[in-house]
Write a protein that holds these residues in place. Structure first.
Motif, PDB file in Angstrom:
ATOM      1  N   ASN A  48       0.823  -1.208   0.000  1.00  0.00           N
ATOM      2  CA  ASN A  48       0.000   0.000   0.000  1.00  0.00           C
ATOM      3  C   ASN A  48       0.859   1.261   0.000  1.00  0.00           C
ATOM      4  OD1 ASN A  48      -1.539  -2.261   1.251  1.00  0.00           O
ATOM      5  ND2 ASN A  48      -3.184  -0.757   1.241  1.00  0.00           N
ATOM      6  N   ARG A  49       1.848   1.287   0.877  1.00  0.00           N
ATOM      7  CA  ARG A  49       2.697   2.470   0.974  1.00  0.00           C
ATOM      8  C   ARG A  49       3.484   2.688  -0.316  1.00  0.00           C
ATOM      9  NH1 ARG A  49       6.914   3.377   5.878  1.00  0.00           N
ATOM     10  NH2 ARG A  49       4.965   3.777   6.996  1.00  0.00           N
TER      11      ARG A  49
ATOM     12  N   ILE B 240       2.665   1.780  -3.384  1.00  0.00           N
ATOM     13  CA  ILE B 240       1.775   2.267  -4.437  1.00  0.00           C
ATOM     14  C   ILE B 240       1.350   3.711  -4.173  1.00  0.00           C
ATOM     15  CG2 ILE B 240      -0.482   1.943  -5.526  1.00  0.00           C
ATOM     16  CD1 ILE B 240      -0.106  -1.064  -5.168  1.00  0.00           C
ATOM     17  N   ASP B 241       1.090   4.047  -2.910  1.00  0.00           N
ATOM     18  CA  ASP B 241       0.731   5.428  -2.572  1.00  0.00           C
ATOM     19  C   ASP B 241       1.874   6.387  -2.915  1.00  0.00           C
ATOM     20  OD1 ASP B 241      -1.692   4.512  -1.670  1.00  0.00           O
ATOM     21  OD2 ASP B 241      -1.231   4.696   0.459  1.00  0.00           O
ATOM     22  N   GLN B 242       3.108   5.945  -2.673  1.00  0.00           N
ATOM     23  CA  GLN B 242       4.264   6.771  -3.016  1.00  0.00           C
ATOM     24  C   GLN B 242       4.351   6.959  -4.528  1.00  0.00           C
ATOM     25  OE1 GLN B 242       6.315   8.564  -1.189  1.00  0.00           O
ATOM     26  NE2 GLN B 242       7.440   9.246  -3.002  1.00  0.00           N
ATOM     27  N   ALA B 243       4.050   5.900  -5.270  1.00  0.00           N
ATOM     28  CA  ALA B 243       4.061   5.999  -6.733  1.00  0.00           C
ATOM     29  C   ALA B 243       3.007   7.001  -7.214  1.00  0.00           C
ATOM     30  CB  ALA B 243       3.819   4.634  -7.362  1.00  0.00           C
ATOM     31  N   ALA B 244       1.848   7.022  -6.543  1.00  0.00           N
ATOM     32  CA  ALA B 244       0.807   7.992  -6.899  1.00  0.00           C
ATOM     33  C   ALA B 244       1.310   9.420  -6.684  1.00  0.00           C
ATOM     34  CB  ALA B 244      -0.452   7.742  -6.065  1.00  0.00           C
ATOM     35  N   ALA B 245       2.022   9.633  -5.585  1.00  0.00           N
ATOM     36  CA  ALA B 245       2.579  10.964  -5.310  1.00  0.00           C
ATOM     37  C   ALA B 245       3.605  11.354  -6.371  1.00  0.00           C
ATOM     38  CB  ALA B 245       3.215  10.981  -3.918  1.00  0.00           C
ATOM     39  N   GLU B 246       4.411  10.380  -6.799  1.00  0.00           N
ATOM     40  CA  GLU B 246       5.415  10.666  -7.832  1.00  0.00           C
ATOM     41  C   GLU B 246       4.758  10.936  -9.177  1.00  0.00           C
ATOM     42  OE1 GLU B 246       8.935   8.316  -8.017  1.00  0.00           O
ATOM     43  OE2 GLU B 246       8.856   7.782  -5.900  1.00  0.00           O
ATOM     44  N   MET B 247       3.668  10.223  -9.463  1.00  0.00           N
ATOM     45  CA  MET B 247       2.934  10.495 -10.702  1.00  0.00           C
ATOM     46  C   MET B 247       2.350  11.901 -10.657  1.00  0.00           C
ATOM     47  SD  MET B 247      -0.169   8.334 -12.518  1.00  0.00           S
ATOM     48  CE  MET B 247       0.890   6.945 -12.942  1.00  0.00           C
ATOM     49  N   GLU B 248       1.814  12.295  -9.502  1.00  0.00           N
ATOM     50  CA  GLU B 248       1.266  13.646  -9.329  1.00  0.00           C
ATOM     51  C   GLU B 248       2.339  14.699  -9.569  1.00  0.00           C
ATOM     52  OE1 GLU B 248      -1.624  16.146  -9.090  1.00  0.00           O
ATOM     53  OE2 GLU B 248      -2.211  14.206  -8.236  1.00  0.00           O
ATOM     54  N   ALA B 249       3.579  14.381  -9.188  1.00  0.00           N
ATOM     55  CA  ALA B 249       4.697  15.308  -9.355  1.00  0.00           C
ATOM     56  C   ALA B 249       5.312  15.238 -10.750  1.00  0.00           C
ATOM     57  CB  ALA B 249       5.769  15.007  -8.309  1.00  0.00           C
ATOM     58  N   GLY B 250       4.759  14.397 -11.612  1.00  0.00           N
ATOM     59  CA  GLY B 250       5.269  14.293 -12.978  1.00  0.00           C
ATOM     60  C   GLY B 250       6.472  13.387 -13.139  1.00  0.00           C
ATOM     61  N   LYS B 251       6.759  12.570 -12.118  1.00  0.00           N
ATOM     62  CA  LYS B 251       7.951  11.714 -12.155  1.00  0.00           C
ATOM     63  C   LYS B 251       7.663  10.317 -12.687  1.00  0.00           C
ATOM     64  CE  LYS B 251      11.356  13.039 -10.930  1.00  0.00           C
ATOM     65  NZ  LYS B 251      12.350  13.831 -11.681  1.00  0.00           N
ATOM     66  N   ILE B 252       6.390   9.987 -12.902  1.00  0.00           N
ATOM     67  CA  ILE B 252       6.030   8.711 -13.510  1.00  0.00           C
ATOM     68  C   ILE B 252       5.101   8.995 -14.684  1.00  0.00           C
ATOM     69  CG2 ILE B 252       4.822   6.511 -13.232  1.00  0.00           C
ATOM     70  CD1 ILE B 252       5.640   6.461 -10.340  1.00  0.00           C
ATOM     71  N   LYS B 253       5.472   8.466 -15.845  1.00  0.00           N
ATOM     72  CA  LYS B 253       4.678   8.609 -17.057  1.00  0.00           C
ATOM     73  C   LYS B 253       4.298   7.217 -17.557  1.00  0.00           C
ATOM     74  CE  LYS B 253       5.406  13.120 -17.316  1.00  0.00           C
ATOM     75  NZ  LYS B 253       4.291  14.090 -17.172  1.00  0.00           N
ATOM     76  N   ILE B 254       3.118   7.101 -18.150  1.00  0.00           N
ATOM     77  CA  ILE B 254       2.691   5.806 -18.675  1.00  0.00           C
ATOM     78  C   ILE B 254       2.244   5.956 -20.128  1.00  0.00           C
ATOM     79  CG2 ILE B 254       2.054   4.826 -16.441  1.00  0.00           C
ATOM     80  CD1 ILE B 254      -0.830   5.502 -17.005  1.00  0.00           C
ATOM     81  N   ALA B 255       2.554   4.939 -20.916  1.00  0.00           N
ATOM     82  CA  ALA B 255       2.152   4.950 -22.317  1.00  0.00           C
ATOM     83  C   ALA B 255       0.644   4.720 -22.420  1.00  0.00           C
ATOM     84  CB  ALA B 255       2.908   3.866 -23.087  1.00  0.00           C
TER      85      ALA B 255
ATOM     86  N   ASP C 246       1.812  -2.375  -8.765  1.00  0.00           N
ATOM     87  CA  ASP C 246       2.915  -2.544  -7.812  1.00  0.00           C
ATOM     88  C   ASP C 246       4.241  -2.654  -8.549  1.00  0.00           C
ATOM     89  OD1 ASP C 246       3.923  -2.772  -5.194  1.00  0.00           O
ATOM     90  OD2 ASP C 246       3.967  -4.961  -5.332  1.00  0.00           O
ATOM     91  N   GLY C 247       4.225  -3.264  -9.729  1.00  0.00           N
ATOM     92  CA  GLY C 247       5.440  -3.324 -10.545  1.00  0.00           C
ATOM     93  C   GLY C 247       5.933  -1.940 -10.918  1.00  0.00           C
TER      94      GLY C 247
END
Length: 218
Positions: A145-146, A148-163, A189-190
């Protein structure tokens, strides 16, 4: 299936749409590339299974998430797979994708049996002359959970992009409400693992394999 309440969604539709990138327009040549592979096979389960039982289940669910990380630590997720194969077919699938995408790293969420998968992949890597490092990662220090939640925060910050078009990953993200129990979140999770564990930028094949050797000696 009950509808997802918009206010409970960690990955909103708007956030996901903001995170899309055009794979044709992004040059991944000098980025660090990695697979996150969750074999989805628990050792105690496999020890108890007979061949007949194994045939009946038609294999075990597993996931493979593929991403690239640039020098600014931005992660680009290009592919996400969720399949159900028996163990040998899983290994064949991973090797096929390694030949196709030539990753620098393969990360594996590993228990005792899953480490046996790693040994098999290493053997095939050597036989085929492939150049990637394979590492075991563990979820003991940080809960799913933690992570994935961290990944959501990084996506919000523009640090994760998905095709665009990664239906399985996008569906997992939209349906995630902060609870992983009983949910399909393997590709999600991956993505989170790649964000946390995949080193940035690129390096030579020799450097990558040297890193694996140092990790094995620790």
């Amino acid at each position: 299936q009950r509808p997802i309440k918009r206010e409970n969604a960690i990955f909103s539709k708007e956030l996901i749409e903001r995170s899309y990138f055009d794979s044709e327009a992004v040059d991944t040549t000098n980025m660090r590339s990695g697979f996150m592979w969750d074999p989805g096979v628990a050792s105690d389960l496999m020890d108890a299974m007979t061949r007949a039982q194994h045939r009946k289940t038609r294999g075990h669910g597993f996931s493979l998430t593929i991403g690239y990380k640039d020098k600014k630590d931005t992660l680009y997720i290009t592919h996400a797979y969720r399949r159900k194969f028996e163990p040998t077919a899983q290994a064949n699938f991973i090797i096929e994708k390694a030949i196709e995408f030539k990753p620098d790293f393969i990360l594996v969420e590993a228990d005792v049996l899953q480490r046996a998968f790693m040994a098999l992949i290493k053997e095939r890597r050597e036989a085929l002359g492939l150049k990637f490092s394979i590492r075991a990662v563990t979820s003991k220090k940080v809960t799913k959970n933690r992570r994935i939640d961290q990944a959501a925060a990084e996506m919000e910050a523009g640090k994760i992009k998905i095709a665009k078009g990664l239906t399985t990953l996008i569906q997992e993200a939209i349906e995630y409400e902060g609870e992983t129990r009983g949910k399909y979140v393997d590709c999600l999770d991956g993505m989170a693992y790649l964000a946390a564990e995949l080193p940035r930028s690129s390096s030579s094949s020799e450097e990558v394999l040297a890193e694996e050797k140092r990790a094995a000696e620790e």
